[in-house]
Design an enzyme around this catalytic site. Structure first.
Site, mmCIF file in Angstrom:
data_model
loop_
_atom_site.group_PDB
_atom_site.id
_atom_site.type_symbol
_atom_site.label_atom_id
_atom_site.label_comp_id
_atom_site.label_asym_id
_atom_site.label_seq_id
_atom_site.Cartn_x
_atom_site.Cartn_y
_atom_site.Cartn_z
ATOM 1 C CB THR A 121 -1.002 -0.053 1.255
ATOM 2 O OG1 THR A 121 -1.790 -1.323 1.418
ATOM 3 C CG2 THR A 121 -2.109 0.997 1.266
ATOM 4 C CG ASN A 143 -5.717 -6.623 0.610
ATOM 5 O OD1 ASN A 143 -5.518 -5.907 1.752
ATOM 6 N ND2 ASN A 143 -6.006 -7.928 0.757
ATOM 7 C CG ASP A 174 -9.499 -5.220 2.931
ATOM 8 O OD1 ASP A 174 -8.944 -5.806 3.577
ATOM 9 O OD2 ASP A 174 -9.064 -4.161 2.341
ATOM 10 C CB SER A 185 -11.258 -0.747 3.447
ATOM 11 O OG SER A 185 -10.176 0.078 3.051
ATOM 12 C CB SER A 186 -7.676 -0.417 7.815
ATOM 13 O OG SER A 186 -8.341 -1.434 8.336
HETATM 14 O O1 DON Z 1 -8.053 -1.574 2.861
HETATM 15 C C1 DON Z 1 -7.476 -2.150 3.704
HETATM 16 O O2 DON Z 1 -7.640 -1.881 4.920
HETATM 17 C C2 DON Z 1 -6.297 -3.075 3.167
HETATM 18 N N1 DON Z 1 -6.654 -3.383 2.043
HETATM 19 C C3 DON Z 1 -4.913 -2.349 3.352
HETATM 20 C C4 DON Z 1 -3.601 -3.100 3.023
HETATM 21 C C5 DON Z 1 -2.569 -2.620 3.435
HETATM 22 O O3 DON Z 1 -2.430 -1.447 4.013
HETATM 23 C C6 DON Z 1 -1.227 -3.096 3.258
HETATM 24 N N2 DON Z 1 -0.005 -2.730 3.276
HETATM 25 N N3 DON Z 1 0.699 -2.221 4.159
#
Ligand code: DON
Length: 203
Positions: A13, A33, A55, A84-85
Site C-alpha cells: 500500500t 492489498n 477485505d 477496509s482500514s
Molecule cells: O483496505 C485495507 O484496509 C487493506 N486493503 C490495506 C492493506 C495495506 O495497507 C497493506 N499494506 N501495508
C-alpha cells in the site's frame, strides 16, 4: 537475461499527501492489498489486479489476512461493506485544509492516523515528532497491544499491571503528513515517515 531470485517485496500500500501552490490538497491511499495482489497482470496494460476481496469477510469468525474479523455485514455479496482500514484524511480549520495525512499498514492505518493527529493537535508535538514518535496499536482481536521499540516503558508496565498483553512490533504505519499553518513564515511542513524510504518533496 532476467533470472528468478529472492526479491523482498515491500508492503503493498502507498499513501500520498499533496498540496499545490493554490492550496488544493489531495490525500490518497492506494493498495494491492496482499503481496502482488491477486498475482494477475492485466494483459497489455502491465499492472497487477488487487486482491481486495480479502477485505470482505469470507465467513463470520474467520479473520482476513490483517486479522480483521468481520461478520454477515461484511460478507462478499451485494449491499455489504468491506472492512477496509484505509484512512486518507484532510483536516479542515475554518473550512480550509490544515492537515493532510494517511498511511499504509492494513489494520494499523486508522490507529496510525489518529495517533499522528492527536500528537499534533492535542499534545502539540511538532509534525515530525507526531509522525515519528513510537506508536501503539490494538484491533480488538487478537486482544493484544502492539507497541513500537522505544514506546514509553512506564506505560507498558502500567498496562501489563492491568492485565494487558503488550507485544513489541517492528513498525506501525508509514505516515505521510502535511501541516499547513496559514500566516506562518513557513506555512507548510511536510513529513515523510522515517520508518520507511519515504520522502517529502517541494517544487
Ligand atoms: O483496505 C485495507 O484496509 C487493506 N486493503 C490495506 C492493506 C495495506 O495497507 C497493506 N499494506 N501495508
Amino acid at each position: 537475461m532476467i533470472k528468478e531470485g529472492q526479491v523482498e517485496e515491500s508492503k503493498e500500500t502507498t499513501h500520498l499527501s499533496v498540496i499545490d501552490g493554490a492550496g488544493n490538497t489531495v490525500s490518497v491511499t492506494t493498495t494491492l492489498n496482499g503481496s502482488y495482489g491477486s498475482r494477475t497482470v492485466v494483459s497489455g496494460a502491465g499492472f497487477l489486479l488487487n486482491n481486495e476481496m480479502d477485505d470482505f469477510s469470507v465467513k463470520p469468525g474467520v479473520p482476513n489476512m490483517y486479522g480483521a474479523l468481520g461478520a454477515e455485514a461484511n460478507a462478499i455479496s451485494p449491499g455489504k461493506r468491506m472492512l477496509s482500514s484505509m484512512t486518507p484524511t484532510i483536516v479542515l480549520k475554518d473550512g480550509k485544509p490544515c492537515i493532510v495525512v494517511g498511511t499504509p499498514g492494513g489494520t494499523t492505518i486508522p490507529t496510525s492516523v489518529i495517533q499522528s493527529l492527536v500528537n499534533l493537535v492535542d499534545f502539540k508535538m511538532t509534525a515530525e515528532d507526531a509522525v515519528n514518535k513510537p506508536k501503539f496499536h490494538h484491533q480488538w482481536l487478537p486482544d493484544e497491544i502492539y507497541v513500537e521499540k522505544g514506546f514509553d516503558k512506564s506505560t507498558v508496565k502500567a498496562l501489563e499491571a492491568m492485565g494487558y498483553k503488550v507485544v513489541e512490533w517492528e513498525q506501525i504505519g508509514r505516515t505521510e503528513l502535511i501541516e499547513i499553518k496559514k500566516g506562518n513564515a513557513k506555512p507548510i511542513t511536510a513529513i515523510a515517515d522515517k520508518r520507511g524510504d519515504d520522502s517529502a518533496e517541494g517544487y
